[in-house]
Design an enzyme around this catalytic site. Structure first.
Site, PDB file in Angstrom:
ATOM      1  CB  CYS A   1      24.069  10.896  31.910  1.00  0.00           C
ATOM      2  SG  CYS A   1      22.863  11.455  30.722  1.00  0.00           S
TER       3      CYS A   1
ATOM      4  NE  ARG B   1      26.315   6.301  34.824  1.00  0.00           N
ATOM      5  CZ  ARG B   1      25.756   5.782  35.897  1.00  0.00           C
ATOM      6  NH1 ARG B   1      26.215   4.654  36.392  1.00  0.00           N
ATOM      7  NH2 ARG B   1      24.749   6.375  36.486  1.00  0.00           N
TER       8      ARG B   1
ATOM      9  CD1 TRP C   1      20.945   6.259  26.534  1.00  0.00           C
ATOM     10  CD2 TRP C   1      19.331   7.338  27.642  1.00  0.00           C
ATOM     11  NE1 TRP C   1      19.738   5.677  26.209  1.00  0.00           N
ATOM     12  CE2 TRP C   1      18.729   6.318  26.874  1.00  0.00           C
ATOM     13  CE3 TRP C   1      18.506   8.145  28.419  1.00  0.00           C
ATOM     14  CZ2 TRP C   1      17.357   6.084  26.871  1.00  0.00           C
ATOM     15  CZ3 TRP C   1      17.135   7.919  28.417  1.00  0.00           C
ATOM     16  CH2 TRP C   1      16.579   6.885  27.646  1.00  0.00           C
TER      17      TRP C   1
ATOM     18  CG  ASN D   1      23.150  10.605  35.771  1.00  0.00           C
ATOM     19  OD1 ASN D   1      23.565   9.776  36.564  1.00  0.00           O
ATOM     20  ND2 ASN D   1      22.158  10.345  34.971  1.00  0.00           N
ATOM     21  N   GLY D   2      20.450  12.847  35.247  1.00  0.00           N
ATOM     22  CA  GLY D   2      19.147  12.835  35.916  1.00  0.00           C
ATOM     23  C   GLY D   2      18.138  13.607  35.084  1.00  0.00           C
TER      24      GLY D   2
ATOM     25  CD  GLU E   1      17.192 -12.077  28.733  1.00  0.00           C
ATOM     26  OE1 GLU E   1      16.274 -11.273  29.000  1.00  0.00           O
ATOM     27  OE2 GLU E   1      18.392 -11.730  28.640  1.00  0.00           O
TER      28      GLU E   1
ATOM     29  CE  LYS F   1      20.095  -9.866  26.123  1.00  0.00           C
ATOM     30  NZ  LYS F   1      19.495  -9.775  27.376  1.00  0.00           N
TER      31      LYS F   1
ATOM     32  CD  GLU G   1      18.527  -6.077  25.526  1.00  0.00           C
ATOM     33  OE1 GLU G   1      18.587  -5.364  26.528  1.00  0.00           O
ATOM     34  OE2 GLU G   1      18.988  -7.235  25.507  1.00  0.00           O
TER      35      GLU G   1
ATOM     36  CG  HIS H   1      -5.271 -18.022  22.820  1.00  0.00           C
ATOM     37  ND1 HIS H   1      -6.540 -18.495  22.630  1.00  0.00           N
ATOM     38  CD2 HIS H   1      -4.633 -18.955  23.569  1.00  0.00           C
ATOM     39  CE1 HIS H   1      -6.676 -19.651  23.259  1.00  0.00           C
ATOM     40  NE2 HIS H   1      -5.528 -19.953  23.829  1.00  0.00           N
TER      41      HIS H   1
ATOM     42  CE  LYS I   1      25.750  -4.296  31.517  1.00  0.00           C
ATOM     43  NZ  LYS I   1      24.656  -5.161  31.029  1.00  0.00           N
TER      44      LYS I   1
HETATM   45  C1  G6P Z   1      18.771  -1.650  30.850  1.00  0.00           C
HETATM   46  C2  G6P Z   1      19.771  -2.600  30.239  1.00  0.00           C
HETATM   47  C3  G6P Z   1      19.264  -4.040  30.352  1.00  0.00           C
HETATM   48  C4  G6P Z   1      18.953  -4.356  31.805  1.00  0.00           C
HETATM   49  C5  G6P Z   1      17.992  -3.347  32.422  1.00  0.00           C
HETATM   50  C6  G6P Z   1      17.880  -3.526  33.931  1.00  0.00           C
HETATM   51  O1  G6P Z   1      17.629  -1.623  30.070  1.00  0.00           O
HETATM   52  O2  G6P Z   1      20.002  -2.287  28.876  1.00  0.00           O
HETATM   53  O3  G6P Z   1      20.250  -4.934  29.868  1.00  0.00           O
HETATM   54  O4  G6P Z   1      18.411  -5.639  31.881  1.00  0.00           O
HETATM   55  O5  G6P Z   1      18.446  -2.018  32.196  1.00  0.00           O
HETATM   56  O6  G6P Z   1      19.125  -3.250  34.490  1.00  0.00           O
HETATM   57  P1  G6P Z   1      19.614  -3.772  35.892  1.00  0.00           P
HETATM   58  O7  G6P Z   1      20.998  -3.208  36.038  1.00  0.00           O
HETATM   59  O8  G6P Z   1      18.671  -3.233  36.907  1.00  0.00           O
HETATM   60  O9  G6P Z   1      19.601  -5.257  35.854  1.00  0.00           O
END
Ligand code: G6P
Length: 618
Positions: free
Chosen positions: A2, A27, A74, A100-101, A491, A495, A498, A514, A613
């Site tokens: 948010c 956000r 959000w 926001n919160g 990772e 990706k 996501e 396993h 994000k």
């Molecule tokens: C969210 C984002 C990710 C990020 C994670 C941690 O889930 O979508 O891309 O890796 O938060 O965010 P930070 O800003 O703490 O690295």
């Protein structure tokens, strides 16, 4: 999670609000809205979906006025619908607020207010604050000489009843010149202009308006009018605050010819890695230097354990850090999900250093984990991209990534910069312990060659595109790697999940036997990260095992590899670099693979569904 904006001054509020929300859209983008004081009333516009929907609504039906608030959502409580979009109205239109919160005791408050006759229009926790504030306002007496004080008092009373977190901006129907903002647990800044003031969740909307900024801290309230602003503690009186000069990061947030921010940020990596290293490699002593650790050489020399914590992609870079610090510095390392660490209460030995890894510097769990460990007397450091963010401020010291703004929700350049900073930290701690001068020099040479290796790795784009075209309809993927390339497997899988919504699992290659091997069939591609190194032969054997079961194999291999063509269906080649730097090179084709697959599946690469994000709620 948010985004909030607010404006009070002599200009039309709407253009700042809409533009500010565009800059905060990372956000959250479930819905958006604004409220502007239009004389005798608060006029709202709300819209489901992206900010552009709100922008076209206000273009068709403009709202004029010089005081207003805005929000991009959000969703936490209630789906992405118009009634759940902010701003929320309190009472009979007496006020509008954006939040926001998360308010944890909202249900009890809602029941109480419903009992008093307040009607709720939304499913949100936020609307509770609006009605509670009206209730307190109705019960607050006028204060002689300063009508705004009654509103401030009512806000203070309201905040005292909230459990949870909030960033708030509030406007009042009967006070055409007053806005109140408040913070607890969700970031909020005040931009100080000439006869105008801005409120925002972060500094990005302020660019082009003012470079004077106040970072509110928890329990603070800002009272803003066109004539001036003051900051109060929630339960006490006025507090003195520093107006700081905003450091605008270079690398403005524009696409610069790329189709998406994610693609741009992938291609920026040679430069962002160079920036992470700039001024930090010391040839004289064959070590790294960091200006902001804020620890004495004695404190650093006596470190016996390191905890690395973070969320999402930052947690993956922490895993890379574990390999780096244990191998190069011989310091025991534990990697913790911040969301677990904050409540787990593990025994932490004396002389433990806790690093929080975070791109945004705002992730609620990472912030809470650092605060908790700091409260217990441990030194906390941040490895962070956003300057003066909440985590950067809460930690005892740290290292900035200097990667420039990262806009794509899926993190790319921040990840490789975090890995690079961790490699330099491993060099630094290693040189304080057992690493020789020559070993230090060799590591520095390897680090210096890294930006070019990443640049060369980007040349695989055409091959990656072909691989994406071949496999983009697959429903499942496996990502497999060992040692330094195990975090890369995680990772790479993240990706893909996501941004393309394909189910993908990352696993240590040998562990595949396993369980995950049961998933192998002709429709499930296995992506092996297999550059040459200590476990190369073992991973080749794992590839054979998958091949024997008819599973398609995509290999990420070194440019000089002689073997993989024989086993893999598709090979993507990257430059061979020393093992400790391989995560920074081998992730590049995997970032590109997820990008191209997502495009082929018609997904919104920069704003994937359900994600945000910056995750500022638990
Ligand atoms: C969210 C984002 C990710 C990020 C994670 C941690 O889930 O979508 O891309 O890796 O938060 O965010 P930070 O800003 O703490 O690295």
């Amino acid at each position: 999670m948010c985004g909030i904006v607010g404006y009070v001054g002599s200009e039309q509020a709407c253009s700042f609000l809409v533009d500010g929300l565009r800059r905060l859209e990372y956000r959250g983008y479930d819905s958006s809205g604004l409220a502007i004081h239009t004389g005798s009333t608060l006029t709202t516009r709300r819209s489901v979906g992206r900010i552009e929907a709100l922008a076209s609504q206000v273009e068709q039906s403009p709202v004029t006025g010089c005081l207003g608030i805005g929000h991009t959502r959000w969703a936490t409580h209630g789906p992405a619908t118009e009634p759940n979009a902010h701003p929320h109205i309190g009472g009979d239109g007496e006020l509008a607020l954006v939040h926001n919160g998360v308010i944890e005791n909202y249900q009890a408050l809602k029941d109480e207010l419903a009992g008093k006759g307040y009607c709720f229009q939304s499913d949100t926790d936020s609307e509770v604050i609006a009605h509670l504030l009206v209730e307190n306002l109705r019960n607050s007496p006028e204060v002689n000489g300063n009508p705004n004080l009654r509103y401030v008092n009512a806000v203070q009373l309201t905040l005292a009843r909230l459990q949870g977190t909030y960033g708030l901006a509030i406007t009042f129907r009967d006070r055409s010149n007053l806005m109140i903002a408040a913070r607890f647990g969700s970031p909020l800044v005040v931009g100080v202009g000439q006869g105008e003031y801005f409120v925002s969740s972060d500094a990005s909307p302020l660019g082009g308006h003012t470079d004077r900024i106040v970072y509110l801290t928890d329990h603070q309230l800002a009272v803003l009018t066109p004539e001036g602003f003051s900051v109060l503690h929630r339960d006490q009186g006025k507090v003195r605050v520093d107006i700081q000069t905003l450091e605008i990061e270079s690398g403005e947030a524009s696409l610069q010819g790329f189709d998406h921010f994610m693609l741009k940020e992938i291609h920026e990596q040679p430069e962002s890695i160079r920036n992470a290293m700039r001024g930090r490699l010391d040839d004289q002593d064959a070590t790294a230097v960091f200006g902001g650790l804020n620890l004495t050489p004695q404190q650093l020399g006596s470190v016996e354990r390191i905890i690395l914590t973070g969320c999402g992609t930052s947690w993956h870079s922490a895993l890379v850090g574990e390999y780096l610090l244990e191998e190069l510095a011989r310091i025991p390392v534990s990697v913790e999900y911040a969301s677990e660490l904050r409540y787990r209460n593990p025994p932490i030995e004396k002389n433990t250093l806790v690093f929080g890894l975070t791109q945004s510097g705002e992730t609620a769990d990472t912030l809470a984990a650092l605060r908790e460990t700091k409260r217990k007397g441990h030194r906390t450091l941040a490895i962070c991209n956003v300057i003066a963010s909440s985590i950067a401020q809460a930690a005892d010291g740290g290292v900035y990534l200097h990667a420039g703004p990262e806009i794509g929700v899926a993190s790319t350049k921040a990840y490789t910069s975090q890995c690079c900073v961790l490699a330099m930290l491993a060099l630094y701690f290693g040189r304080m312990r057992h690493l020789s001068f020559e070993q230090g020099q060799q590591i520095i040479r390897n680090l210096r060659a890294l930006p070019n290796a990443v640049k060369e790795a980007l040349d695989c784009d055409m091959v990656v595109k072909e691989v994406a075209a071949k496999y983009h309809e697959s429903a499942n993927f496996l990502y497999l790697g060992r040692q330094y390339n195990f975090p890369t497997a995680l990772e790479g899988a993240l990706k893909l999940k996501e941004i393309s919504y394909i189910h993908a699992e990352g696993y240590p290659a040998a562990e595949m036997k396993h369980g995950p091997i049961a998933l192998v069939d002709s429709t499930t591609p296995s992506v092996f990260i297999v550059p040459q190194g200590t476990t190369y032969d073992k991973v080749i054997a794992n590839m054979e095992e998958v091949k024997a079961r008819g599973g398609p194999i995509i290999a990420i291999a070194s440019d000089k590899d002689p073997l993989v063509d024989r086993i893999a269906d598709d090979v993507i080649r990257v430059p061979q670099v020393p093992e400790f730097l391989q995560p920074i090179v081998t992730i590049v084709p995997l970032q590109l693979l997820s990008y191209h697959i997502a495009l082929l599946r018609g997904c919104d690469v920069d704003k994937p569904r359900n994600l945000a994000k910056s995750v500022t709620v638990e």
